[in-house]
Design an enzyme around this catalytic site. Structure first.
Site, PDB file in Angstrom:
ATOM      1  N   ASP A  31      30.396 -15.330  -5.132  1.00 52.09           N
ATOM      2  CA  ASP A  31      30.353 -13.907  -4.783  1.00 52.09           C
ATOM      3  C   ASP A  31      31.130 -13.740  -3.477  1.00 52.09           C
ATOM      4  OD1 ASP A  31      28.126 -11.496  -5.759  1.00 52.09           O
ATOM      5  OD2 ASP A  31      29.376 -11.181  -3.986  1.00 52.09           O
ATOM      6  N   ARG A 157      17.854  -7.157 -20.871  1.00 53.29           N
ATOM      7  CA  ARG A 157      17.183  -5.979 -20.306  1.00 53.29           C
ATOM      8  C   ARG A 157      16.600  -6.360 -18.958  1.00 53.29           C
ATOM      9  NH1 ARG A 157      12.945  -5.374 -24.858  1.00 53.29           N
ATOM     10  NH2 ARG A 157      13.333  -7.590 -24.687  1.00 53.29           N
ATOM     11  N   LEU A 253      11.431   3.995 -29.515  1.00 47.78           N
ATOM     12  CA  LEU A 253      10.990   5.315 -29.979  1.00 47.78           C
ATOM     13  C   LEU A 253       9.882   5.844 -29.075  1.00 47.78           C
ATOM     14  CD1 LEU A 253      10.942   5.123 -33.897  1.00 47.78           C
ATOM     15  CD2 LEU A 253      12.595   6.279 -32.429  1.00 47.78           C
ATOM     16  N   GLY A 256       9.673  10.278 -23.602  1.00 46.59           N
ATOM     17  CA  GLY A 256       9.333  10.273 -22.175  1.00 46.59           C
ATOM     18  C   GLY A 256      10.317  11.073 -21.365  1.00 46.59           C
ATOM     19  N   CYS A 263      22.759   1.025 -17.247  1.00 48.69           N
ATOM     20  CA  CYS A 263      23.512   0.731 -18.476  1.00 48.69           C
ATOM     21  C   CYS A 263      23.652   1.928 -19.414  1.00 48.69           C
ATOM     22  CB  CYS A 263      22.859  -0.421 -19.199  1.00 48.69           C
ATOM     23  SG  CYS A 263      22.662  -1.853 -18.141  1.00 48.69           S
ATOM     24  N   LYS A 323      12.406   1.802 -14.632  1.00 45.06           N
ATOM     25  CA  LYS A 323      11.450   1.299 -15.630  1.00 45.06           C
ATOM     26  C   LYS A 323      10.612   0.211 -14.957  1.00 45.06           C
ATOM     27  CE  LYS A 323      13.965  -2.402 -17.846  1.00 45.06           C
ATOM     28  NZ  LYS A 323      14.357  -2.978 -19.101  1.00 45.06           N
ATOM     29  N   ARG A 330      18.797   2.808 -10.109  1.00 52.39           N
ATOM     30  CA  ARG A 330      20.000   3.496 -10.596  1.00 52.39           C
ATOM     31  C   ARG A 330      19.640   4.487 -11.717  1.00 52.39           C
ATOM     32  NH1 ARG A 330      23.867  -1.656 -11.052  1.00 52.39           N
ATOM     33  NH2 ARG A 330      21.856  -2.641 -11.410  1.00 52.39           N
TER      34      ARG A 330
HETATM   35  C1  UGA Z   1      19.705  -1.971 -21.686  1.00 53.94           C
HETATM   36  C2  UGA Z   1      19.692  -2.647 -23.064  1.00 53.94           C
HETATM   37  O1  UGA Z   1      18.378  -2.575 -23.620  1.00 53.94           O
HETATM   38  C3  UGA Z   1      20.116  -4.111 -22.962  1.00 53.94           C
HETATM   39  O2  UGA Z   1      20.198  -4.677 -24.262  1.00 53.94           O
HETATM   40  C4  UGA Z   1      21.507  -4.161 -22.307  1.00 53.94           C
HETATM   41  O3  UGA Z   1      21.917  -5.501 -22.116  1.00 53.94           O
HETATM   42  C5  UGA Z   1      21.454  -3.474 -20.958  1.00 53.94           C
HETATM   43  O4  UGA Z   1      21.018  -2.113 -21.131  1.00 53.94           O
HETATM   44  C6  UGA Z   1      22.846  -3.505 -20.377  1.00 53.94           C
HETATM   45  O5  UGA Z   1      23.747  -2.907 -20.952  1.00 53.94           O
HETATM   46  O6  UGA Z   1      23.059  -4.222 -19.391  1.00 53.94           O
HETATM   47  P1  UGA Z   1      18.060  -1.906 -19.559  1.00 53.94           P
HETATM   48  O7  UGA Z   1      18.926  -0.795 -19.056  1.00 53.94           O
HETATM   49  O8  UGA Z   1      17.710  -3.019 -18.646  1.00 53.94           O
HETATM   50  O9  UGA Z   1      18.742  -2.597 -20.858  1.00 53.94           O
HETATM   51  O10 UGA Z   1      16.686  -1.277 -20.007  1.00 53.94           O
HETATM   52  P2  UGA Z   1      15.968  -0.791 -21.355  1.00 53.94           P
HETATM   53  O11 UGA Z   1      14.696  -1.522 -21.484  1.00 53.94           O
HETATM   54  O12 UGA Z   1      16.874  -0.826 -22.495  1.00 53.94           O
HETATM   55  O13 UGA Z   1      15.623   0.730 -20.973  1.00 53.94           O
HETATM   56  C7  UGA Z   1      16.630   1.670 -20.671  1.00 53.94           C
HETATM   57  C8  UGA Z   1      16.025   3.019 -20.408  1.00 53.94           C
HETATM   58  O14 UGA Z   1      15.528   3.597 -21.606  1.00 53.94           O
HETATM   59  C9  UGA Z   1      14.849   3.036 -19.440  1.00 53.94           C
HETATM   60  O15 UGA Z   1      14.994   4.133 -18.577  1.00 53.94           O
HETATM   61  C10 UGA Z   1      13.630   3.210 -20.319  1.00 53.94           C
HETATM   62  O16 UGA Z   1      12.572   3.836 -19.657  1.00 53.94           O
HETATM   63  C11 UGA Z   1      14.213   4.076 -21.416  1.00 53.94           C
HETATM   64  N1  UGA Z   1      13.476   3.967 -22.691  1.00 53.94           N
HETATM   65  C12 UGA Z   1      13.464   2.805 -23.380  1.00 53.94           C
HETATM   66  C13 UGA Z   1      12.827   5.086 -23.212  1.00 53.94           C
HETATM   67  O17 UGA Z   1      12.833   6.168 -22.605  1.00 53.94           O
HETATM   68  N2  UGA Z   1      12.190   4.976 -24.416  1.00 53.94           N
HETATM   69  C14 UGA Z   1      12.158   3.821 -25.115  1.00 53.94           C
HETATM   70  O18 UGA Z   1      11.564   3.806 -26.215  1.00 53.94           O
HETATM   71  C15 UGA Z   1      12.809   2.700 -24.595  1.00 53.94           C
END
Ligand code: UGA
Length: 462
Positions: A31, A157, A253, A256, A263, A323, A330
Site C-alpha cells: 500500500d 460481503r 428480500l 427496509g 458496492c 449494515k 459509506r
Molecule cells: C455486496 C455483495 O453482497 C457482495 O457479494 C459484493 O462482493 C460486494 O457488495 C461488493 O461488490 O464488494 P456488501 O455491500 O458488503 O456486499 O453488503 P450486502 O450484505 O450485500 O448488503 C448491501 C446492502 O443491502 C446493505 O445496505 C443491506 O442493509 C442491504 N440489504 C441487503 C437490504 O436492504 N435487504 C436485504 O435483503 C439484503
C-alpha cells in the site's frame, strides 16, 4: 504454494491477501500509505471485520503475510499480483475513477522482471482489463518481460468477508489467456467451489450484473412493502412465502431502508452509466435507484406523521453503519435519516456498537449539523427522553434490549423499525406506537399527530 503480491490494503485487498496466506501461500500486501502499513505491521487493522485481526496476526507470526510500501519488495518472485485498489464513483452519474488502478498498473509495470499474472480484483468498468494491459505494456521497464491479465471479481460481503472467501458460491476468472486463468484457478482449488472461466469482458460484467440483480431484489421487495402497507399485508411474511420458491429464494428480500455501502449504490450507478454510454436506456436500473432513494425518506415522513413538526423533538437512532458487523459508513441510510431530522430542527441521539468514530467522521463530512447530534454510550442512553426511537442498523446486540425499560425512559413511545427487526406484536403490547416497513397489519391505527400519549402510557402500566 504460490508467491503472491496484493496491491491495496482496503477491504478487498486485506481480506483476499490474508485469506490466501491462510491457505499457505506467501503473501505480501503493498500500500502506498506508509502510516497504514506501519499500523498493519503492528497488527492494527484499518477496518473492522469479524475474525480478520486474528487471522492477520496468525499469518504474520507464521511468516506467510507481509506488509510493505515497496512495489519492488512486493513483486519480488511473485507469481501473481492482485490489484485491489479503490475505484470510487467520479460523480453522481456513475463514472468510475480509475486513477488508483492506473497508478497501480504503472508501478507494477516498472518493477516487473519475470513472467507474472496480474489479476484485477477491484470492481472495474467492463473493458478495464484491456486498459490495465495497455498501461502495463506501455510502462514496462523491461519490455521483454511477459505478463497476463486476468479478471477475478470479488463477491465478499462486509461483515462476513472471511466466511465468503472460504466458501464462495463460485470463483469467476476471465481472460483472453485461458492458461493464465487456469493458473489463477489453482489458488482457489482448496475452496472446492465451482470455477467459471470466461473472457475478460464477461467476467467483469458478471460482477456488475450480480450486484445489480441483488440490488433489484431489494428494491423489488421495498416496492412490495409499500403496497403491503396500503393493502394491510405483512411484507416479512410475504418474503418468507415467496422465498420457498427455489426460483426466487429468500435471500435479499428483506424490506427496509434500502441498500447502502460501498458496492451496490456505486455499481448500479456504474452499470446504468455504461449502458447509457453504449446508447441504451436502462430503465429497470433507474427504477431500482429511484426506489432506493425513496426508502431514505420514509423515516422522516413517518416521524412527522406521528410526531408532527420535528422542531425541538429528540430522535434516538440505533445503529449508524450501513449494515451490522462493519464500521463502514459509506452511503449509510443513517446519514440521510439524521440529516433530514436535524435539518427540521430535531436533536439526534445516536449509538452504534462499532461505527462511532467512522460515524462521527461521516456525519461531519456530509455536512450534518453536528451541534444537534449527541453520541451516546449505549441504546438506553439513546432512548432517554426521546420522542421516537429509530432502528437503522440491525445489530444483534439490539435484540436483547429490554423494551419494557426503554418504554419507561422515553418521552413518547414511538418506534420506527427501519429493518423490521422487532416483534411488532410485543412492542404494541408494551404500549409502543410501532411502525415497521411494509407491515400493514401492524401499522398504528393512529398514525396521527393528535394521538393521546397519556393513554398509551397506561397500557404499559397495565
Ligand atoms: C455486496 C455483495 O453482497 C457482495 O457479494 C459484493 O462482493 C460486494 O457488495 C461488493 O461488490 O464488494 P456488501 O455491500 O458488503 O456486499 O453488503 P450486502 O450484505 O450485500 O448488503 C448491501 C446492502 O443491502 C446493505 O445496505 C443491506 O442493509 C442491504 N440489504 C441487503 C437490504 O436492504 N435487504 C436485504 O435483503 C439484503
Amino acid at each position: 504454494m504460490a508467491t503472491i503480491c496484493v496491491v491495496g490494503t482496503g477491504y478487498v485487498g486485506l481480506v483476499t491477501g490474508t485469506c490466501l496466506a491462510d491457505l499457505g501461500n506467501r503473501v505480501t500486501c503493498v500500500d502506498i500509505i506508509a502510516e497504514k502499513i506501519e499500523r498493519l505491521k503492528k497488527g492494527e487493522l484499518p477496518i473492522y471485520e469479524p475474525e480478520l485481526e486474528e487471522i492477520v496476526g496468525r499469518n504474520v507470526s507464521a511468516g506467510r503475510l507481509h506488509f510493505t510500501t515497496s512495489y519492488r519488495e512486493g513483486l519480488n518472485n511473485a507469481d501473481f499480483v492482485f490489484i485491489a485498489v479503490n475505484t470510487p464513483s467520479t460523480d453522481s452519474l456513475g463514472g468510475a475513477d480509475m486513477s488508483y488502478v492506473e497508478n497501480a498498473a504503472r508501478s507494477i509495470a516498472q518493477e516487473l522482471d519475470h513472467y507474472t499474472i496480474i489479476i484485477n480484483k477491484s470492481t472495474m468498468p467492463v473493458g478495464s482489463g484491456d486498459v490495465v494491459k495497455r498501461i502495463i505494456r506501455a510502462n514496462l521497464s523491461r519490455p521483454d518481460v511477459r505478463f497476463a491479465v486476468v479478471s477475478n471479481p470479488e463477491f465478499l460481503r462486509e461483515g462476513s468477508a472471511i466466511q465468503d472467501f472460504r466458501s464462495p458460491d463460485r470463483v469467476v476468472l476471465g481472460s483472453s489467456d485461458k492458461e493464465a486463468a487456469r493458473k489463477v484457478a489453482t489458488l482457489y482449488l482448496p475452496l472446492r467451489a465451482p470455477i467459471v472461466i470466461t473472457d475478460l469482458y464477461t467476467a467483469e460484467m458478471i460482477k456488475y450484473a450480480s450486484n445489480a440483480f441483488l440490488a433489484t431484489k431489494i428494491s423489488f421487495i421495498n416496492e412490495i412493502a409499500q403496497i403491503c402497507e396500503r393493502l394491510d399485508a405483512d411484507v416479512k411474511e410475504v418474503a418468507a412465502g415467496m422465498g420457498y420458491d427455489k426460483r426466487i429464494g429468500r435471500a435479499f428480500l428483506d424490506a427496509g431502508l434500502g441498500y447502502g455501502g460501498s458496492c451496490f449504490p456505486k455499481d448500479v450507478r456504474a452499470l446504468a452509466y455504461m449502458a447509457e454510454e453504449a446508447g441504451l436506456h436502462p430503465q429497470l436500473l433507474h427504477a431500482v435507484m429511484e426506489i432506493n432513494d425513496d426508502q431514505r425518506r420514509l423515516v422522516s415522513d413517518r416521524l412527522t406523521t406521528i410526531l408532527g413538526p420535528l422542531r425541538g423533538c429528540t430522535i434516538g437512532v440505533l445503529g449508524l453503519a450501513f449494515k451490522p458487523d462493519t464500521d463502514d459508513m459509506r452511503e449509510a441510510p443513517s446519514i440521510d435519516i439524521i440529516r433530514q431530522a436535524t435539518d427540521q430542527g430535531a436533536y439526534a441521539r445516536v449509538y452504534d456498537p462499532v461505527a462511532m468514530t467512522t460515524g462521527c467522521e461521516a456525519l461531519k463530512r456530509e455536512g450534518v449539523r453536528m451541534e444537534q447530534v449527541q453520541f451516546c454510550q449505549g441504546a438506553y442512553e439513546v432512548a432517554e427522553s426521546a420522542d421516537a426511537l429509530v432502528l437503522v442498523t440491525e445489530w444483534h446486540e439490539f435484540k436483547s434490549l429490554n423494551m419494557r425499560e426503554i418504554r419507561t425512559i422515553m418521552r413518547r413511545p414511538v418506534v420506527i423499525d427501519g429493518r423490521n427487526f422487532f416483534e411488532a406484536g410485543e412492542l404494541n403490547r408494551l404500549g409502543f406506537i410501532y411502525c415497521g416497513i411494509g407491515r400493514g397489519a401492524s401499522l398504528p391505527p393512529a398514525m396521527l399527530p393528535d394521538r393521546d400519549w397519556a393513554s398509551s402510557q397506561s397500557l404499559v402500566d397495565a
